[in-house]
Write a protein that holds these residues in place. Structure first.
Motif, PDB file in Angstrom:
ATOM      1  N   THR A 295      -7.625 -38.554 -12.479  1.00  0.00           N
ATOM      2  CA  THR A 295      -6.761 -39.909 -13.844  1.00  0.00           C
ATOM      3  C   THR A 295      -5.334 -38.880 -13.737  1.00  0.00           C
ATOM      4  O   THR A 295      -4.965 -38.238 -12.690  1.00  0.00           O
ATOM      5  CB  THR A 295      -6.833 -39.395 -15.407  1.00  0.00           C
ATOM      6  OG1 THR A 295      -6.796 -37.998 -15.593  1.00  0.00           O
ATOM      7  CG2 THR A 295      -8.028 -38.965 -15.500  1.00  0.00           C
TER       8      THR A 295
ATOM      9  N   ALA B 267      -4.557 -43.965  -8.895  1.00  0.00           N
ATOM     10  CA  ALA B 267      -5.539 -45.177  -8.043  1.00  0.00           C
ATOM     11  C   ALA B 267      -4.925 -46.557  -8.130  1.00  0.00           C
ATOM     12  O   ALA B 267      -4.129 -47.272  -7.393  1.00  0.00           O
ATOM     13  CB  ALA B 267      -6.772 -45.240  -7.610  1.00  0.00           C
TER      14      ALA B 267
ATOM     15  N   CYS C  68      -6.093 -44.197 -17.740  1.00  0.00           N
ATOM     16  CA  CYS C  68      -5.874 -44.590 -16.454  1.00  0.00           C
ATOM     17  C   CYS C  68      -6.252 -44.108 -14.901  1.00  0.00           C
ATOM     18  O   CYS C  68      -6.092 -42.404 -14.617  1.00  0.00           O
ATOM     19  CB  CYS C  68      -3.799 -44.164 -15.856  1.00  0.00           C
ATOM     20  SG  CYS C  68      -3.098 -45.186 -17.891  1.00  0.00           S
ATOM     21  N   LEU C  69      -6.142 -44.382 -14.051  1.00  0.00           N
ATOM     22  CA  LEU C  69      -6.724 -43.939 -12.355  1.00  0.00           C
ATOM     23  C   LEU C  69      -5.279 -44.176 -12.227  1.00  0.00           C
ATOM     24  O   LEU C  69      -4.742 -44.862 -11.943  1.00  0.00           O
ATOM     25  CB  LEU C  69      -7.656 -44.960 -12.108  1.00  0.00           C
ATOM     26  CG  LEU C  69      -9.636 -44.732 -12.275  1.00  0.00           C
ATOM     27  CD1 LEU C  69     -10.003 -45.888 -11.341  1.00  0.00           C
ATOM     28  CD2 LEU C  69      -9.489 -43.152 -11.869  1.00  0.00           C
TER      29      LEU C  69
END
Lengths: 334, 167
Positions: free
Chosen positions: B21, B64, B61-62
């Motif tokens: 994250t 990535a 939130c990732l």
């Protein structure tokens, strides 16, 4: 979280490759507790053409990736469909609304505690496993439209407003065809497969929500009753739009939230109200038609009275004299 | 996998697991522990940061998904020598007890005051087109940030003070 592959979609052809992620506010939460364990995440946030709100006739075409904040703040939405702004702003927190998307909001999962608890049986999580809410604790569960396999309620505020506003969901299928499904036909009841929550098929992607032209002059509100003043799911909510000529109700549309597996509508109630003179007696009669005689779970019995009172209060608010806080008049932009 | 982020004006390339994250990237990979982990489920707001100027829960939130994005953390809005108006006001008004939620509160309030200036409404705004900062508006707009010491009245005072300074 279980390990997963991450792919970034660059075209619509990529969306069938796995579990779609956009805002991720609900999905990542569910992945952290391993209620959802996708092998592959397909990030659609960089697909083009899904992040705009465009005029379409007198209505609006809202791209599936438009954030909840952007939609609630849009000047056209505030003017023509203030009920939608209010409903979105009643949901979640500012941080979540900045990430959550229009399409994702429609597809968020129930907050039934048994769905969230992997040590408990849940047919929505694992079909055929059973429903621990039956005989369990469940004051957030539904009043209408349940089955013996699932008692869960849909938690969205936005979807309730979109249902009252007679919006439609635009869906692109894997072969590139696009179809529109009215909000009131988008979700399906739990039946014996509560894991199937809507009519989306494999490769289908929500691309937009279509708002029809506003009911100029209608008074609109979204009334939400919850355990705390903010950042809580509804126990009961009512989305309403009413137009009057004198004391006569000339147009009414209503939808009810957190009482069913999807935003609830009742055409008999609308029929009872339409063309009638607004009065407490009328609202009492309509409430009698709306509220069921019993609840599917003893813990939601209180919702019958809560729904009755919230409905009557909403109708008074939308038909009574003067300005009431939280009531807005829909208008077309000149 | 690799992701490039601009954090507090500096570009970083981080090599990470897909599950990372943004919160863990900031704290553990970039050594920016000002952003706090509370619930890790988007409920408490302790992890609030700005992504491209908007407040979000970094725990949801990732990393990535944020390649190329601009992130601002509590370390990026002021320093002990040069506090932001909100940081100064929190000190002045004693807007905390234990302080764990404070970075999230200040980042959230930083964005909230900008949202007010931009004319964004809230659920409790009488007029969706003309919201004004009041205690009720602040309570509603800051409801994504919990303070378990319950310093809310002083947090509101601090935010009101900063809003006056910024006028």
């Amino acid at each position: 979280m279980r390990p997963f592959d991450y792919q970034r979609a660059t075209s619509f052809d990529d969306v069938s490759a796995g579990q779609i992620i956009a805002g991720g506010t609900n999905l990542l939460d569910l992945m952290k507790i391993q209620v959802m364990t996708p092998d592959t995440l397909v990030d659609i946030t960089r697909l083009e053409g899904l992040s705009e709100i465009q005029a379409e006739g007198e209505g609006l075409r809202i791209g599936a990736l438009v954030t909840n904040s952007a939609l609630a703040n849009d000047a056209r939405v505030r003017a023509g469909w203030p009920l939608l702004s209010r409903a979105i702003l009643a949901g979640a927190s500012a941080q979540i609304r900045n990430k959550a998307t229009t399409g994702g909001n429609l597809l968020q999962r129930t907050r039934c505690p048994y769905f969230y608890d992997t040590s408990q049986a849940c047919n929505k999580r694992t079909p055929g496993e059973g429903c621990a809410a039956q005989g369990g604790a469940g004051r957030m569960l539904a009043l209408f439209g349940t089955s013996e396999h699932c008692l869960a309620a849909h938690p969205s505020d936005m979807a309730v407003a979109l249902t009252a506003l007679e919006a439609a969901v635009e869906i692109r299928s894997a072969d590139g065809e696009t179809r529109q499904v009215p909000m009131h036909e988008f979700y399906r009841g739990p039946g014996d497969r509560p894991d199937i929550e809507n009519g989306l098929g494999k490769g289908d992607l929500i691309t937009a929500v279509i708002l029809p032209s506003p009911h100029a002059g209608a008074r609109q509100t979204y009334r939400k009753v919850r355990d705390r003043a903010s950042y809580a799911f509804a126990l009961v909510s009512v989305a309403g739009s009413v137009a009057m000529e004198g004391d006569t109700i000339t147009q009414v549309s209503l939808a009810y939230g957190s009482v069913a597996p999807h935003p609830w509508m009742d055409h008999d109630v609308v029929q009872l109200l339409q063309g009638e003179t607004a009065s407490n007696a009328l609202f009492e009669r309509a409430a009698d038609a709306l509220v069921p005689d019993s609840a599917p779970h003893p813990d939601t019995d209180y919702k019958r009275n809560l729904l009755r009172r919230t409905f009557i209060a909403t109708m008074r608010q939308l038909t009574g004299p003067g300005d009431t806080a939280g009531t807005d008049i829909a208008r077309t932009q000149g | 996998m690799k992701t490039t982020l601009t954090v507090n004006g500096r570009s970083h390339e981080v090599d990470h697991d897909t599950r990372r994250t943004l919160l863990d990237t900031l704290r553990d990979d970039l050594d920016l522990p000002g952003t706090k982990k509370g619930c890790d489920h988007g409920q408490c707001g302790a992890c609030t940061v700005l992504v491209n100027g908007q407040r979000v829960n970094s725990c949801l939130c990732l990393t990535a998904m944020h390649d190329g994005d601009e992130v601002t953390t509590i370390e990026g809005i002021g320093s002990p020598e040069r506090l932001s108006a909100l940081q100064k006001a929190f000190v002045e008004k004693d807007g905390y007890q234990c302080g764990y939620c404070t970075p999230g509160q200040i980042m959230s309030a930083t964005a909230m005051l900008k949202e007010m200036r931009d004319g964004a409404p809230s659920y409790v705004s009488d007029d969706l087109d003309a919201a004004e900062l009041s205690d009720a508006e602040m309570a509603e707009r800051m409801s994504g940030n919990l303070c378990r010491c319950s310093a809310y009245p002083l947090i509101r005072e601090a935010i009101a003070m900063a809003a006056e300074v910024e006028k």
